[in-house]
Motif scaffolding. Structure first.
Motif, mmCIF file in Angstrom:
data_model
loop_
_atom_site.group_PDB
_atom_site.id
_atom_site.type_symbol
_atom_site.label_atom_id
_atom_site.label_comp_id
_atom_site.label_asym_id
_atom_site.label_seq_id
_atom_site.Cartn_x
_atom_site.Cartn_y
_atom_site.Cartn_z
ATOM 1 N N LEU A 108 0.805 -1.227 0.000
ATOM 2 C CA LEU A 108 0.000 0.000 0.000
ATOM 3 C C LEU A 108 0.837 1.277 0.000
ATOM 4 N N VAL A 109 1.816 1.340 0.907
ATOM 5 C CA VAL A 109 2.557 2.594 1.067
ATOM 6 C C VAL A 109 3.427 2.894 -0.144
ATOM 7 N N VAL A 110 4.172 1.902 -0.617
ATOM 8 C CA VAL A 110 5.054 2.142 -1.762
ATOM 9 C C VAL A 110 4.264 2.550 -3.009
ATOM 10 N N PRO A 111 3.169 1.858 -3.377
ATOM 11 C CA PRO A 111 2.385 2.324 -4.526
ATOM 12 C C PRO A 111 1.830 3.734 -4.324
ATOM 13 N N ALA A 112 1.428 4.061 -3.087
ATOM 14 C CA ALA A 112 0.918 5.409 -2.812
ATOM 15 C C ALA A 112 2.006 6.455 -3.010
ATOM 16 N N VAL A 113 3.219 6.159 -2.544
ATOM 17 C CA VAL A 113 4.333 7.103 -2.708
ATOM 18 C C VAL A 113 4.650 7.292 -4.183
ATOM 19 N N ARG A 114 4.653 6.215 -4.940
ATOM 20 C CA ARG A 114 4.921 6.326 -6.378
ATOM 21 C C ARG A 114 3.879 7.196 -7.070
ATOM 22 N N ALA A 115 2.623 7.009 -6.706
ATOM 23 C CA ALA A 115 1.561 7.806 -7.314
ATOM 24 C C ALA A 115 1.706 9.283 -6.944
ATOM 25 N N LEU A 116 2.047 9.553 -5.700
ATOM 26 C CA LEU A 116 2.205 10.945 -5.259
ATOM 27 C C LEU A 116 3.381 11.615 -5.956
ATOM 28 N N ARG A 117 4.433 10.883 -6.227
ATOM 29 C CA ARG A 117 5.572 11.458 -6.938
ATOM 30 C C ARG A 117 5.151 11.967 -8.313
ATOM 31 N N ALA A 118 4.203 11.271 -8.931
ATOM 32 C CA ALA A 118 3.746 11.669 -10.259
ATOM 33 C C ALA A 118 2.750 12.815 -10.205
ATOM 34 N N THR A 119 1.879 12.824 -9.182
ATOM 35 C CA THR A 119 0.807 13.825 -9.142
ATOM 36 C C THR A 119 1.089 15.002 -8.216
ATOM 37 N N HIS A 120 1.795 14.759 -7.113
ATOM 38 C CA HIS A 120 2.084 15.810 -6.128
ATOM 39 C C HIS A 120 3.514 15.646 -5.619
ATOM 40 N N ALA A 279 -6.215 16.093 12.385
ATOM 41 C CA ALA A 279 -5.052 16.115 11.495
ATOM 42 C C ALA A 279 -5.428 15.727 10.070
ATOM 43 N N GLY A 280 -6.509 14.977 9.919
ATOM 44 C CA GLY A 280 -6.939 14.582 8.579
ATOM 45 C C GLY A 280 -7.364 15.754 7.727
ATOM 46 N N GLU A 281 -7.614 16.903 8.374
ATOM 47 C CA GLU A 281 -7.980 18.097 7.617
ATOM 48 C C GLU A 281 -6.765 18.752 6.982
ATOM 49 N N GLY A 282 -5.560 18.351 7.395
ATOM 50 C CA GLY A 282 -4.351 18.871 6.772
ATOM 51 C C GLY A 282 -4.276 18.398 5.332
ATOM 52 N N ALA A 283 -3.976 19.314 4.424
ATOM 53 C CA ALA A 283 -4.047 18.994 3.003
ATOM 54 C C ALA A 283 -3.057 17.904 2.598
ATOM 55 N N ALA A 284 -1.808 17.975 3.082
ATOM 56 C CA ALA A 284 -0.817 16.968 2.696
ATOM 57 C C ALA A 284 -1.205 15.591 3.225
ATOM 58 N N VAL A 285 -1.684 15.509 4.471
ATOM 59 C CA VAL A 285 -2.146 14.240 5.026
ATOM 60 C C VAL A 285 -3.309 13.708 4.202
ATOM 61 N N GLY A 286 -4.195 14.598 3.803
ATOM 62 C CA GLY A 286 -5.320 14.197 2.965
ATOM 63 C C GLY A 286 -4.872 13.612 1.641
ATOM 64 N N ARG A 287 -3.820 14.195 1.043
ATOM 65 C CA ARG A 287 -3.292 13.653 -0.214
ATOM 66 C C ARG A 287 -2.776 12.233 -0.010
ATOM 67 N N VAL A 288 -2.087 11.995 1.092
ATOM 68 C CA VAL A 288 -1.536 10.665 1.350
ATOM 69 C C VAL A 288 -2.659 9.662 1.597
ATOM 70 N N LEU A 289 -3.678 10.068 2.355
ATOM 71 C CA LEU A 289 -4.819 9.181 2.578
ATOM 72 C C LEU A 289 -5.510 8.824 1.257
ATOM 73 N N GLU A 290 -5.660 9.804 0.397
ATOM 74 C CA GLU A 290 -6.289 9.561 -0.904
ATOM 75 C C GLU A 290 -5.459 8.573 -1.722
ATOM 76 N N ALA A 291 -4.132 8.742 -1.709
ATOM 77 C CA ALA A 291 -3.258 7.828 -2.447
ATOM 78 C C ALA A 291 -3.311 6.417 -1.859
ATOM 79 N N LEU A 292 -3.420 6.313 -0.539
ATOM 80 C CA LEU A 292 -3.532 4.993 0.093
ATOM 81 C C LEU A 292 -4.848 4.320 -0.277
ATOM 82 N N ARG A 293 -5.935 5.089 -0.330
ATOM 83 C CA ARG A 293 -7.223 4.508 -0.745
ATOM 84 C C ARG A 293 -7.126 3.956 -2.160
ATOM 85 N N GLU A 294 -6.487 4.715 -3.057
ATOM 86 C CA GLU A 294 -6.350 4.258 -4.441
ATOM 87 C C GLU A 294 -5.479 3.008 -4.517
ATOM 88 N N ALA A 295 -4.418 2.960 -3.702
ATOM 89 C CA ALA A 295 -3.567 1.769 -3.680
ATOM 90 C C ALA A 295 -4.343 0.567 -3.151
#
Length: 302
Positions: A108-120, A279-295
């Motif tokens: 989960l985490v590695v695919p999420a990080v890869r996706a974030l590198r491309a989008t954010h 803390a989930g209202e923090g934008a960067a944390v929200g981006r990571v949560l979104e990437a984890l959901r997609e993974a």
């Protein structure tokens, strides 16, 4: 050191651009007397004259031009800061520390990080591997910003410290030696393996999950061997030493292991993410949560 007042410096810069106090007041939506008062105060703070009379108008002194020359560098830096803050507020930049149990890292985490590198690419993720229960201790202590754990090891949803986010129900497959008589049987059930030696940890979440799944199928598993790592468990299965339940996220193909989906009463382990309340209202944390959901969605589709 002189008292540099950013707002008053902006008024002085606007006066240089507009040419008159009246035009400056109109541009800044102030009264002319307020403009004059602010500039008089700035001159006192800096200890140098900033304006001199020129007929019915005023002009900037050499000292005022020197002040503005240095102030421009400050304004430029503040513009950069505004741009970075705006990016931070929209989740385009920021650092998020993630604590995750071992199988969640590659799945989960590695695919999420890869996706974030491309989008954010401005969102940086720092990963810390931790046991399921330990991840919440790190989260509570402020050592990580987001924890990935198993629902069985997580505090309840009513815990006021955290917000829990369900990610996926990870299905459990049965690992059997390739030559096992039931390795290719139709309709394999956990109960069909009640007399087998089972391989799982002596304690901890995986022991509880294995025992719970087998007991739900109507039998208590005989623990033939104790191991916690999936590499060791699958190696023993391959050697014909027993059978095991293996989460889909952890499954690694081995030549001598057959992975089978139970035909009935198929168990799952539930994976959740958690953040501290608010803390989930923090934008960067929200981006990571979104990437984890997609993974997690991609993981379920495999």
């Amino acid at each position: 050191m002189a008292d540099w007042d950013i707002r008053k410096l902006q008024i002085l810069r606007t006066l240089r651009e507009q040419g008159t106090v009246t035009a400056t007041a109109e541009a800044l939506r102030m009264t002319p007397s307020a403009v004059s008062q602010q500039l008089t105060n700035l001159a006192k703070q800096l200890g140098v004259p900033l304006l001199e009379a020129q007929g019915r108008r005023v002009r900037l002194t050499d000292a005022a031009r020197l002040v503005l020359r240095h102030a421009e560098a400050v304004f430029e830096q503040l513009e950069r800061a505004d741009a970075e803050l705006a990016a931070y507020a929209h989740g385009e930049v920021g650092e998020v520390r993630v604590g995750a149990f071992s199988t969640a890292v590659p799945a989960l985490v590695v695919p999420a990080v890869r996706a974030l590198r491309a989008t954010h690419p401005g969102v940086r993720v720092r990963v810390r591997e931790a046991e399921a229960g330990e991840a919440y201790e790190l989260l509570a202590a402020g050592d990580v910003d987001l924890a990935l754990s198993l629902a069985a090891q997580a505090p309840t949803a009513a815990d006021p410290r955290f917000t829990r986010v369900p990610l996926l129900a990870d299905p459990l497959d049965v690992a059997l030696p390739r030559e096992h008589p039931l390795a290719s049987a139709d309709g394999l059930r956990l109960a069909d393996l009640a007399e087998e030696d089972w391989i799982f940890g002596g304690s901890g979440p995986w022991s509880d999950i294995t025992r719970g799944a087998c007991e739900a199928a109507g039998f208590s598993p005989v623990q033939g061997h104790s191991a916690a790592g999936w590499t060791a468990i699958l190696a023993m299965v391959e050697a014909g030493m027993g059978v095991a339940l293996v989460p889909r996220m952890a499954a690694v193909g081995r030549e001598g292991v057959a992975m089978r989906e139970p035909a009935a009463d198929r168990p799952h382990r539930h994976v959740v993410a958690a953040v501290r309340k608010g803390a989930g209202e923090g934008a960067a944390v929200g981006r990571v949560l979104e990437a984890l959901r997609e993974a997690a969605e991609l993981q379920l589709s495999k």
